[in-house]
Scaffold this motif. Structure first.
Motif, PDB file in Angstrom:
ATOM      1  N   PHE A  29       0.998  -1.285   0.027  1.00  0.00           N
ATOM      2  CA  PHE A  29      -0.025  -0.122   0.246  1.00  0.00           C
ATOM      3  C   PHE A  29       0.745   1.136   0.119  1.00  0.00           C
ATOM      4  O   PHE A  29       0.623   2.393  -0.687  1.00  0.00           O
ATOM      5  CB  PHE A  29      -1.071  -0.130   1.307  1.00  0.00           C
ATOM      6  N   ARG A  33       0.941   3.929  -2.956  1.00  0.00           N
ATOM      7  CA  ARG A  33       0.600   5.462  -2.813  1.00  0.00           C
ATOM      8  C   ARG A  33       1.825   6.429  -3.075  1.00  0.00           C
ATOM      9  O   ARG A  33       1.611   7.322  -3.794  1.00  0.00           O
ATOM     10  CB  ARG A  33       0.237   5.492  -1.207  1.00  0.00           C
ATOM     11  N   TRP A  34       3.132   5.729  -2.964  1.00  0.00           N
ATOM     12  CA  TRP A  34       4.142   6.295  -3.311  1.00  0.00           C
ATOM     13  C   TRP A  34       4.336   6.649  -4.783  1.00  0.00           C
ATOM     14  O   TRP A  34       4.562   7.767  -5.283  1.00  0.00           O
ATOM     15  CB  TRP A  34       5.404   5.523  -2.877  1.00  0.00           C
ATOM     16  N   LEU A  36       1.546   6.753  -7.000  1.00  0.00           N
ATOM     17  CA  LEU A  36       0.554   7.480  -7.256  1.00  0.00           C
ATOM     18  C   LEU A  36       1.013   8.963  -6.887  1.00  0.00           C
ATOM     19  O   LEU A  36       0.395   9.989  -7.714  1.00  0.00           O
ATOM     20  CB  LEU A  36      -0.725   7.170  -6.585  1.00  0.00           C
ATOM     21  N   GLY A  37       1.901   9.345  -6.050  1.00  0.00           N
ATOM     22  CA  GLY A  37       2.325  10.550  -5.777  1.00  0.00           C
ATOM     23  C   GLY A  37       3.315  10.980  -6.556  1.00  0.00           C
ATOM     24  O   GLY A  37       3.961  12.275  -6.175  1.00  0.00           O
TER      25      GLY A  37
END
Length: 78
Positions: A29, A33-34, A36-37
């Motif tokens: 996760f 998230r990394w 997507l950032g």
């Protein structure tokens, strides 16, 4: 090849290796998230870690795909 089609083994891998470490959050996760950032500062080892923890889920998706394809393409029985 039989191991790659074993539902129980794949689910066990997803719940253990795929979600490890469990606290404070699963690596998978955090890595998603990394990315997507913007994936700022990610190195090769981070991408390898994503692949390592995501591989059981890829196997699960593969099993689901083949299960759906096999059930939809079988000829009708008489």
């Amino acid at each position: 090849m039989k191991l790659l089609n074993d539902w129980k083994l794949i689910l066990l891998l997803c719940f253990t290796l795929g979600l490890a470490p469990f606290f404070p959050e699963p690596h998978l996760f955090g890595k998603i998230r990394w990315i997507l950032g913007g994936a700022v500062g990610m190195e090769f080892k981070d991408y390898f870690d994503l692949l390592f923890h995501g591989f059981p889920f890829l196997l699960l998706l593969r099993l689901l795909f083949f299960k759906i394809v096999n059930t939809t393409t079988k000829p009708p029985q008489q």
